[in-house]
Structures are given as C-alpha cells and as structure tokens.
Design a protein around this motif. Structure first.
Motif, PDB file in Angstrom:
ATOM      1  N   THR A  20     -11.629 -27.571 -27.563  1.00  0.00           N
ATOM      2  CA  THR A  20     -12.938 -27.495 -28.206  1.00  0.00           C
ATOM      3  C   THR A  20     -13.315 -26.054 -28.526  1.00  0.00           C
ATOM      4  OG1 THR A  20     -13.519 -29.291 -26.708  1.00  0.00           O
ATOM      5  CG2 THR A  20     -15.310 -28.345 -27.993  1.00  0.00           C
ATOM      6  N   GLN A  42      -7.824 -31.459 -28.625  1.00  0.00           N
ATOM      7  CA  GLN A  42      -9.015 -32.152 -28.137  1.00  0.00           C
ATOM      8  C   GLN A  42      -8.961 -33.566 -28.718  1.00  0.00           C
ATOM      9  OE1 GLN A  42     -12.843 -31.297 -29.982  1.00  0.00           O
ATOM     10  NE2 GLN A  42     -11.945 -29.604 -31.114  1.00  0.00           N
ATOM     11  N   GLN A  43      -9.274 -34.553 -27.893  1.00  0.00           N
ATOM     12  CA  GLN A  43      -9.096 -35.932 -28.347  1.00  0.00           C
ATOM     13  C   GLN A  43     -10.205 -36.367 -29.303  1.00  0.00           C
ATOM     14  OE1 GLN A  43      -7.797 -37.809 -24.220  1.00  0.00           O
ATOM     15  NE2 GLN A  43      -7.040 -38.907 -26.001  1.00  0.00           N
ATOM     16  N   HIS A  44      -9.892 -37.361 -30.090  1.00  0.00           N
ATOM     17  CA  HIS A  44     -10.827 -38.102 -30.959  1.00  0.00           C
ATOM     18  C   HIS A  44     -11.216 -37.377 -32.250  1.00  0.00           C
ATOM     19  CE1 HIS A  44     -11.046 -40.267 -27.220  1.00  0.00           C
ATOM     20  NE2 HIS A  44     -11.729 -39.305 -26.629  1.00  0.00           N
ATOM     21  N   TRP A  62     -15.297 -34.843 -30.283  1.00  0.00           N
ATOM     22  CA  TRP A  62     -15.576 -35.767 -29.182  1.00  0.00           C
ATOM     23  C   TRP A  62     -17.015 -35.709 -28.686  1.00  0.00           C
ATOM     24  CZ3 TRP A  62     -17.009 -33.898 -24.351  1.00  0.00           C
ATOM     25  CH2 TRP A  62     -16.857 -32.529 -24.165  1.00  0.00           C
ATOM     26  N   ARG A  80     -17.666 -41.554 -29.720  1.00  0.00           N
ATOM     27  CA  ARG A  80     -16.863 -40.378 -30.089  1.00  0.00           C
ATOM     28  C   ARG A  80     -15.473 -40.752 -30.603  1.00  0.00           C
ATOM     29  NH1 ARG A  80     -16.250 -41.118 -24.690  1.00  0.00           N
ATOM     30  NH2 ARG A  80     -14.322 -40.491 -23.640  1.00  0.00           N
ATOM     31  N   ASP A  92      -5.536 -33.816 -25.349  1.00  0.00           N
ATOM     32  CA  ASP A  92      -5.535 -32.836 -24.253  1.00  0.00           C
ATOM     33  C   ASP A  92      -5.469 -33.507 -22.885  1.00  0.00           C
ATOM     34  OD1 ASP A  92      -8.159 -33.786 -24.523  1.00  0.00           O
ATOM     35  OD2 ASP A  92      -9.081 -31.811 -24.520  1.00  0.00           O
ATOM     36  N   ASN A  93      -6.074 -34.693 -22.744  1.00  0.00           N
ATOM     37  CA  ASN A  93      -6.009 -35.344 -21.421  1.00  0.00           C
ATOM     38  C   ASN A  93      -4.611 -35.898 -21.138  1.00  0.00           C
ATOM     39  OD1 ASN A  93      -8.825 -34.998 -20.446  1.00  0.00           O
ATOM     40  ND2 ASN A  93      -9.244 -36.026 -22.376  1.00  0.00           N
ATOM     41  N   SER A 102     -16.025 -30.732 -20.742  1.00  0.00           N
ATOM     42  CA  SER A 102     -16.270 -32.089 -20.228  1.00  0.00           C
ATOM     43  C   SER A 102     -15.509 -32.197 -18.911  1.00  0.00           C
ATOM     44  CB  SER A 102     -15.741 -33.144 -21.202  1.00  0.00           C
ATOM     45  OG  SER A 102     -14.328 -33.068 -21.313  1.00  0.00           O
ATOM     46  N   THR A 118     -13.205 -34.581 -16.645  1.00  0.00           N
ATOM     47  CA  THR A 118     -12.462 -35.820 -16.813  1.00  0.00           C
ATOM     48  C   THR A 118     -11.711 -36.156 -15.539  1.00  0.00           C
ATOM     49  OG1 THR A 118     -10.629 -34.586 -17.784  1.00  0.00           O
ATOM     50  CG2 THR A 118     -12.127 -35.622 -19.318  1.00  0.00           C
ATOM     51  N   PHE A 126      -5.489 -45.090 -22.036  1.00  0.00           N
ATOM     52  CA  PHE A 126      -4.753 -44.400 -23.099  1.00  0.00           C
ATOM     53  C   PHE A 126      -3.265 -44.586 -22.843  1.00  0.00           C
ATOM     54  CE2 PHE A 126      -8.234 -40.881 -23.400  1.00  0.00           C
ATOM     55  CZ  PHE A 126      -9.023 -41.691 -24.204  1.00  0.00           C
ATOM     56  N   LEU A 161      -8.691 -42.946 -18.070  1.00  0.00           N
ATOM     57  CA  LEU A 161      -9.481 -41.737 -18.305  1.00  0.00           C
ATOM     58  C   LEU A 161     -10.960 -42.045 -18.155  1.00  0.00           C
ATOM     59  CD1 LEU A 161      -9.307 -38.650 -19.745  1.00  0.00           C
ATOM     60  CD2 LEU A 161     -10.832 -39.887 -21.214  1.00  0.00           C
ATOM     61  N   CYS A 202     -14.433 -39.890 -18.760  1.00  0.00           N
ATOM     62  CA  CYS A 202     -14.848 -38.612 -19.361  1.00  0.00           C
ATOM     63  C   CYS A 202     -16.355 -38.446 -19.239  1.00  0.00           C
ATOM     64  CB  CYS A 202     -14.452 -38.587 -20.834  1.00  0.00           C
ATOM     65  SG  CYS A 202     -15.005 -37.107 -21.680  1.00  0.00           S
TER      66      CYS A 202
HETATM   67  C1  XUL Z   1     -11.816 -37.605 -23.708  1.00  0.00           C
HETATM   68  C2  XUL Z   1     -12.755 -36.667 -24.342  1.00  0.00           C
HETATM   69  C3  XUL Z   1     -12.707 -35.221 -23.970  1.00  0.00           C
HETATM   70  C4  XUL Z   1     -11.994 -34.417 -24.999  1.00  0.00           C
HETATM   71  C5  XUL Z   1     -12.194 -32.948 -24.660  1.00  0.00           C
HETATM   72  O1  XUL Z   1     -12.049 -38.922 -24.064  1.00  0.00           O
HETATM   73  O2  XUL Z   1     -13.549 -37.020 -25.167  1.00  0.00           O
HETATM   74  O3  XUL Z   1     -12.107 -35.019 -22.719  1.00  0.00           O
HETATM   75  O4  XUL Z   1     -10.640 -34.779 -25.071  1.00  0.00           O
HETATM   76  O5  XUL Z   1     -11.330 -32.137 -25.300  1.00  0.00           O
END
Ligand code: XUL
Length: 509
Positions: free
Chosen positions: A11, A91-93, A131, A164, A274-275, A297, A299, A318, A328, A330
């Motif tokens: 991010t 970074q996800q999403h 996200w 997100r 990233d997760n 965030s 996680t 995931f 996960l 978050c």
């Molecule tokens: C996971 C999420 C955050 C982003 C941060 O679902 O929304 O952890 O991946 O980079």
C-alpha cells in the motif's frame, strides 16, 4: 549461484529483495515509499483518501514510478544481471484497468521512456481502487442476490461478497462509468499487473490472489462463469487466465534488460497477493503455524488442509500459492489505530508506547479501537470497550489487548488450535506488543530473523518455481526464527477468555 529477486508492491511502498539461495544470504534490499519519495505527487500515504461513498484509490503510475525507483536503488547495491528469476507480491484486491494498446505498452522495450509514461495513455481508469475502499455495499448486495445469497457466494468463491474485493469494485466501475468499462480491455490485480510489466506481456493471476476477487471458484481454481456473469458484462474476456502460483510468465522484458541490466534469461514467475506471499515468506505454507502480521492492516492467516470457509462471512479462504488453501482474517484498523492511541495518550514514540503497555495491569479491560470503519468486525468507526473502564494510562495496553482479542475471536472458524504464533510487521518488533499477543492467544510467539516477509515470499516462490529449489530447504535458511521466543503467561488465560466472550457479546449487540 542462484540469485532471485522478490518485489513487494504494498500500500505504501515498493520493496525489492535479492537473495543468493545457494550461499543462503540476503544480498540487497531497496525500497521506495510512494509518499515520502514522491512529495510532488501529493499522496503522502501512497493512496488517495476521501473519495465518494468510501472510495479509496491509488495512482497506478505512482506504483510504476515506485517500482523503478526501488530498482534503480537496488542496481546500485547489487549486479542485477546475475538474477535468475523474479516474482511479485502485491497488495490484494487492488485492480488496474487497461485500454486498447496496453499490450504495446507492456512490450515496449525502449529504455529511454519510463514505464509510467508508457502506461499513462493506456489506462481506461485513471486510478485504481485498493483494499481500503468500502464503496461497493450496493454492488455486493446485487452480486450476492444474483448468485443466490451470501452463503452460496462464500461456498463458491471462499468469501461472501466483500466491498474491497475486486469483483464488486469492477461492477461499480462498469455501472458508474459504462464508457470507461467499454474501453477496458484488461483488468489486472496489482500482483498480476506487475508480473505482466516485468514479463512484457499479460501474466496470469494466481489462485492465491484470484481468490480475493469473488470471481474464482475456490475449489476448481478457475474463474466461475456464474460469478463473472453476475459481476459485469463481458468480464470473462477482460480477465487474464488464472493459474497455480508456480507458473512461469516468461523471460523478463527487454525494457528491464536495457534499463536495469537484467539478463534476458531472467524468468518471471507470476505474482500473488501480499498475504499469500507472506505465508510463504514466514515459512508457514504448510498447515500448523498461524501468522499474525501487524501492519497498516492487521492480518491473521494460516495454511489449511482442504477448503474451509467462514459461515459468519468475515474471514476468507484464499488459494495457498504453494498448493491447498489458506485462511485470512483482515482488520483495517491496524497500525493507524495504534498510532492514534499513541498520539492521544501523548506518547512521543513506540518505546514510550511499549513502556505504557508493560506498566499497565494485564487483562483488566480491553478496547477495540476502530478509528475508521472496520471490516472485521463490519462496523462503523468507534471504540468498543469491555471489562473494567480504562483510563489514559491503561489505554495503550487495553487497545493492543482489544486488537489481539478481536483477532482471536474472528479466527475461531479456522478451527485449528494455535500452537505457535509467527508475528511479523512493524509493530511485531515491539516486545510489549508481542507479549500481549502471546498472552491473549496462550501460545508462544516467534519472530523471524528476516523482515519484509511479502518480498521474501516472492523471492522464495521465484526460486522454487523457476530454479527448482525445494521450499523446505529455502525455509530452513531464510525463515529461521529470531532468538528469543516470547512465552505466554498461562495464568492470564481465564481472564482473557472472559474478555473474549464479553467482546463477542458487545459486537453482537
Ligand atoms: C487482505 C487485505 C489487506 C491487503 C493489504 O484481504 O485486504 O491485507 O492485502 O495489503
């Protein structure tokens, strides 16, 4: 010699990490921060807050400039021509929307024009939702209704429709900017976009990151035609393929060879979120260890056998980039909430915050600090207090305890007892915070010697997929625990059990 590069587009920054997997050493690490390194872009946090209806976007051209700055810095530290393989964590999403001509921008090897100049004219959406965006409640409802309800979506895609997630974000774009959607030829995730940029052509989305879209059949590891149809017209043609994490996208593009001196033989392995990447980087890709990452965030994640989903609709399943799946949880109010509490209590730095946590008595009262609307639990901004009333002196401890208790409560669906917690992320280095997590979870906390677990995961994946290294051997070297296990105080267990049930009640009411 087997040198590999892991890139993490997170991010707030782009991180590059080079390993020599034969010598077992980290050769170089470089970072570019989207805010501080680009003050004239005026995105001090790396993203754009304050959009309509909770929109939070970021500038994909700034991400590209961040990647280039990180690589330029890296090239001063190590010889990039020796790198055999590279992979990406993102970074996800977050999603990038590309118009006709994007393949030319990907394939353009001219080293004199930066990537951001090549891509500026082929973005069909100038900014990328990330996200932190919570603007798609309506789209979530619409998609869930079309697919027969939240339970069905959760069972199909691993998560209920989630604001997100990329599918609802795509739907909002297609509804609010039909012309922009019409112009869109390709939608990439952050991870697949950067793998494509590196490979100079479309790279697939991996099943780890693909599961964060509400579009993939979690069991089949393929796009779900019904989910695609419920999301936006013509979506199937606009998505790249979805593939297992160990897929090679191809050799690195001529641009990186000419501009940064990479070898044309360097292989690009497709990216992941990233997760999922941190799961690999933390040495937790096989079931047994639970990772908590305390960052922007917070996680909690763990590899799981088979597929399990959270019927309460808050946790996610995931794909595990090494095969199988992962859970996960978050929490949006991670380090920003800890920082708000630190400032409110007049504590000048994290050492003073740690002292305040240690000085206050344990398990008296907990506070869940939600400075911004929260996603787990799904609630508007505001604090939830349980147990004894907390004064300013006790607030730092109560807030960390509240965060730890909430993670414990919201990860119960995973069903596996926590025998060891791997703690990572900025706040994990704070010994007082680590002790609270050990006490609340009643499990020993281990920290790894290496930071940047997402970039490390990308480097390890590159080595495994393109250089034939065994993950188990890489883990022994690169995921070794740092000295000093933090042991839980078992006498606190009953008090934390009580506070957890009080928190569950307060959140249900
Ligand atoms: C996971 C999420 C955050 C982003 C941060 O679902 O929304 O952890 O991946 O980079």
């Amino acid at each position: 010699m087997a040198r590999v590069l892991g890139l993490d587009l997170s991010t707030q920054s782009a991180t590059a990490l080079v390993l020599d997997t034969v010598a077992g050493t980290t050769l170089a690490r470089a970072r570019a921060a989207f805010g501080p390194d680009f003050p004239d872009r005026d995105h001090p946090e790396g993203f754009i807050r304050g959009g309509k209806d909770g929109e939070v976007h970021a500038d994909p051209l700034l991400w590209l400039d961040g990647l280039e700055l990180a690589l330029a810095r890296l090239s001063k530290l190590t010889d990039l021509s020796q790198i055999e393989a590279v992979s990406v964590s993102g970074q996800q999403h977050g999603s990038v929307y590309l118009a006709a001509g994007y393949e030319d921008a990907l394939g353009d090897a001219d080293p004199s024009r930066p990537l951001s100049a090549k891509f500026a004219s082929v973005l069909s959406r100038r900014t990328s939702p990330i996200w932190m965006d919570s603007s798609t409640a309506e789209e979530c409802r619409e998609i869930a209704a079309a697919l027969g309800g939240d339970r069905k979506v959760c069972d199909l895609t691993g998560s209920v429709t989630t604001p997100r997630f990329t599918g609802p974000q795509i739907r909002r774009f297609a509804k609010t900017d039909a012309a922009g959607w019409e112009r869109t030829r390709r939608v990439h995730l952050v991870s697949s976009f950067f793998a494509s940029v590196l490979a100079g052509r479309d790279a697939a989305i991996d099943t780890g990151d693909g599961a964060g879209m509400n579009l993939m059949d979690i069991r089949a590891g393929e796009w779900s035609p019904v989910a695609l149809a419920a999301t936006a017209p013509g979506l199937a043609a606009r998505l790249p393929a979805v593939r297992p994490g160990a897929t090679i996208a191809g050799p690195i593009s001529g641009y990186f060879v000419c501009r940064y001196g990479f070898s044309p033989r360097c292989q690009v392995v497709i990216g992941t979120g990233d997760n999922p990447s941190s799961l690999v980087g933390m040495g937790a890709a096989r079931p047994g260890k639970v990772v908590i990452s305390l960052g922007t965030s917070d996680t909690l994640f763990a590899a799981i056998d088979g597929i399990r989903t959270d019927t309460a609709g808050l946790g996610h399943a995931f794909g595990n980039p090494m095969g199988g799946s992962m859970s996960l949880v978050c929490v949006r109010n991670g380090s920003l909430a800890r920082e708000a509490v630190r400032k409110e209590c007049g504590l000048s730095d994290w050492a003073a915050f740690a002292d305040a946590v240690t000085a206050a008595p344990a398990a008296q009262g907990a506070v869940l600090p939600m400075e911004e609307p929260e996603i787990t639990p799904r609630r508007p901004a505001g604090r939830v207090h349980v147990g004894r009333t907390t004064d300013k002196a006790a607030l730092p401890r109560a807030a960390v305890e509240g965060q730890a208790l909430s993670l414990r409560l919201h990860s119960r669906w995973v069903g596996t007892p926590t025998t060891e917690l791997l703690l990572t992320g900025g706040a994990s280095e704070n010994p007082a915070v680590a002790q609270v997590f050990a006490d609340v979870f009643g499990a020993p906390v281990v920290r790894l010697a290496v930071s940047d677990s997402a970039a490390l995961g990308a480097a390890l994946r590159a080595s495994h997929a393109a250089c034939g290294a065994e993950l188990i051997d890489l883990e022994k070297v690169f995921c070794a625990p740092a000295p000093g296990v933090v042991r839980p105080d078992a006498s606190l267990r009953p008090a934390y059990d009580c506070l957890e049930s009080e928190l569950a009640k307060a959140l249900a009411g």
